[in-house]
Design an enzyme around this catalytic site. Structure first.
Site, PDB file in Angstrom:
ATOM      1  CD  GLU A   1      64.682  28.058  54.805  1.00  0.00           C
ATOM      2  OE1 GLU A   1      64.207  27.681  53.430  1.00  0.00           O
ATOM      3  OE2 GLU A   1      64.047  28.778  55.437  1.00  0.00           O
TER       4      GLU A   1
ATOM      5  CE  LYS B   1      58.538  31.582  49.204  1.00  0.00           C
ATOM      6  NZ  LYS B   1      59.017  31.587  50.783  1.00  0.00           N
TER       7      LYS B   1
ATOM      8  CG  HIS C   1      58.716  33.001  45.769  1.00  0.00           C
ATOM      9  ND1 HIS C   1      58.399  33.861  46.785  1.00  0.00           N
ATOM     10  CD2 HIS C   1      60.210  32.884  45.681  1.00  0.00           C
ATOM     11  CE1 HIS C   1      59.577  34.492  47.322  1.00  0.00           C
ATOM     12  NE2 HIS C   1      60.610  33.856  46.421  1.00  0.00           N
TER      13      HIS C   1
ATOM     14  CG  PHE D   1      67.201  37.261  43.652  1.00  0.00           C
ATOM     15  CD1 PHE D   1      67.331  36.385  44.161  1.00  0.00           C
ATOM     16  CD2 PHE D   1      66.670  37.670  42.328  1.00  0.00           C
ATOM     17  CE1 PHE D   1      66.907  35.059  43.203  1.00  0.00           C
ATOM     18  CE2 PHE D   1      66.403  36.655  41.443  1.00  0.00           C
ATOM     19  CZ  PHE D   1      66.388  35.444  41.738  1.00  0.00           C
TER      20      PHE D   1
ATOM     21  CB  CYS E   1      62.006  36.923  47.934  1.00  0.00           C
ATOM     22  SG  CYS E   1      62.050  36.817  46.324  1.00  0.00           S
TER      23      CYS E   1
ATOM     24  CG  HIS F   1      62.971  31.642  51.350  1.00  0.00           C
ATOM     25  ND1 HIS F   1      62.083  32.875  51.300  1.00  0.00           N
ATOM     26  CD2 HIS F   1      63.689  31.802  50.141  1.00  0.00           C
ATOM     27  CE1 HIS F   1      62.239  33.366  49.896  1.00  0.00           C
ATOM     28  NE2 HIS F   1      63.295  32.699  49.275  1.00  0.00           N
TER      29      HIS F   1
END
Lengths: 417, 78
Positions: free
Chosen positions: A316, A337, A342, A403, A165, A305
């Site tokens: 975060e 998002k 996403h 990831f 991502c 994110h």
């Protein structure tokens, strides 16, 4: 040697909120959700039956059918976004040094649908090895950069970056670096993803990563809300034309913003889970701001994110509070998002576009779907809940985490002539 | 035109995006109809699927025009 400056001179977007930049941005500021029941395949037996798909997309409007069928959807999306960005940049292609023009694209997966279709065809066909000759060239993740390179005749560096991502943020950083080093004058950068397929949804469901709020798709992506239950899969992409500043000035280009830095870090912790202390998130913001040569107090907006997962969102936020200190409560934070879903490897590209447009229009797109405060999240933070906010935006930071523990952030600033 | 020739023509029109009028017996896939080597491999596969036969590679190499494809299929499709 001194680095060259890099500016953004064109943008294109194909997103769940709209098929071009003006529509995407209008809906993003208006707080529209792109989520709806899945139409790409029959999802009846899946735990998650909704996604943020690109809507009303007729490929014939963009790419002749004979060309389109040799591309996986993620490459088709790349072509549509890049065509808009190239037109927006307004190059006189005759005058471009094509050996110093590149394509650095990002995709987390590549041609998932192509892979799935071909393997299913193989399994259904008594395992006779009858694979289509376009299988491999359509499926491999670099095909988007190859197709774009051929399409525009760009003969400089062309490749794809893969970091889940964070992929398209890594693409932007690489493009930025090669331009500031003088390797390229112009680069089509960004990223795209097309993972709303059986294997994409089924695979993320198996990880328990997706929201399962099937009775209310449009409120399912709710970053920082107490009742968030996973991310909503999106698809599409965005293209940014990055250009060396003097090159852009010499041709009288419209300049959206300056790209002033990029940072990377890794969690070195777990293949899917972020480090609970947010140490990778902390380091990536620190590295990005140091690269940009600015102080934390200079940042006005962070596009996080913020995927709407129970464990991802707080780490975060903790990192932002730790890194920015008191300034964390002065800046605007939002997760777009909440609206787009996403886009995986395409996320960094559309969120960079959102940052650049926030700078252009001096407005922060919201984090929609906020219903219930999460006691883990400090209420003094301005997470731009539910409605866009006008404010002075000089510097915007975009965070992406993939990831594998890959983190990448980019920084844009209003152009100072 | 035979039924086989008609079906071959439809496959070529569909896969190569050419006009029906261009699909003449003499037309070469690569020289006249804009196919590259991958398109040609895909065409052979489509013929195999459409007519439910298997065309060995050494035979496939000799199929370069519309007429050669039709002739091969008329001879080998039962």
């Amino acid at each position: 040697m001194s680095f060259k400056r890099v500016v953004v001179t064109g943008m294109g977007a194909l997103t769940p909120l709209g098929k071009d930049v003006p529509t995407f941005w209008k809906n993003l500021v208006a707080g529209v959700s792109g989520a709806a029941p899945i139409t790409r395949f029959d999802a009846e037996k899946f735990r998650t039956r909704f996604a943020c798909e690109v809507k009303d997309l007729d490929m014939n409007d963009y790419i002749p059918r004979q060309e389109a069928r040799k591309m996986d959807p993620f490459t088709q999306y790349a072509v549509i976004a890049a065509d808009e960005a190239m037109k927006d940049a307004g190059f006189d292609v005759e005058k471009l040094d094509l050996d110093k023009a590149g394509v650095i694209w990002g995709s987390g997966i590549g041609g998932l649908k192509t892979f799935e279709d071909e393997v299913m065809n193989f399994a259904d066909g008594a395992k006779n090895p009858r694979f289509n000759p376009f299988f491999i060239p359509k499926m491999i993740a670099d095909s988007a950069s190859g197709v774009l390179s051929i399409r525009y005749g760009f003969r400089g560096p062309t490749f794809i970056t893969v970091s889940a991502c964070a992929s398209s943020t890594n693409a932007l950083i690489d493009a930025y670096n090669y331009i500031r080093l003088g390797t390229m004058n112009v680069c089509i950068s960004g990223g795209s993803e097309a993972a709303v397929t059986n294997a994409g949804v089924g695979g993320f469901n198996a990880l328990k990563a997706l929201s399962e709020r099937n009775d209310s798709p449009e409120t399912a992506s709710r970053p920082y809300d107490k009742d968030r239950d996973g991310f909503v899969l999106g698809e599409g992409g965005a293209a940014l034309i990055l250009e060396e500043y003097e090159h852009a000035k010499a041709r009288g280009a419209k300049i959206y913003a300056e790209m002033i830095g990029g940072g990377m870090s890794s969690d070195a912790f777990h293949i899917t889970a972020p480090h609970p202390d947010g140490r990778g998130a902390y380091m990536v913001m620190k590295n990005a701001l140091e690269d940009a040569g600015i102080r934390p107090e200079d940042v006005d907006y962070i596009n996080t994110h913020g995927t709407s997962t129970p464990i991802g969102d707080p780490q975060e936020i903790k990192a932002i509070e730790r890194f920015f200190g008191e300034h964390a409560y002065q800046l605007n934070i939002s997760s777009t998002k909440s609206m787009t879903g996403h886009l995986l490897g395409g996320a960094g590209a559309i969120e960079a576009a959102a940052c650049i447009l926030a700078i252009r229009d001096q407005v922060i797109p919201p984090t929609i779907n906020h219903f219930t405060d999460d006691p883990e999240i400090d209420p003094r933070l301005n997470l731009t809940f539910n409605k866009a906010q006008q404010r002075s935006v000089n510097v915007a930071l975009s965070n992406t985490f993939g990831f594998g523990g890959h983190n990448a952030s980019v920084v844009f600033r209003k152009l100072e002539a | 035109m035979s039924e086989i020739a008609e079906r071959v023509k439809q496959i070529i029109v569909e896969k190569l995006g050419v006009e029906e009028s261009e699909v003449t017996p003499e037309a070469s896939f690569t020289n006249d109809l804009g196919a590259d080597s991958l398109d040609t491999v895909e065409l052979i596969m489509e013929f195999e699927k459409e007519f439910n036969i298997s065309i060995p590679d050494d035979q496939a190499e000799n199929i370069g025009t519309v007429g050669q494809a039709v002739a091969y299929l008329e001879e080998n499709v039962k």
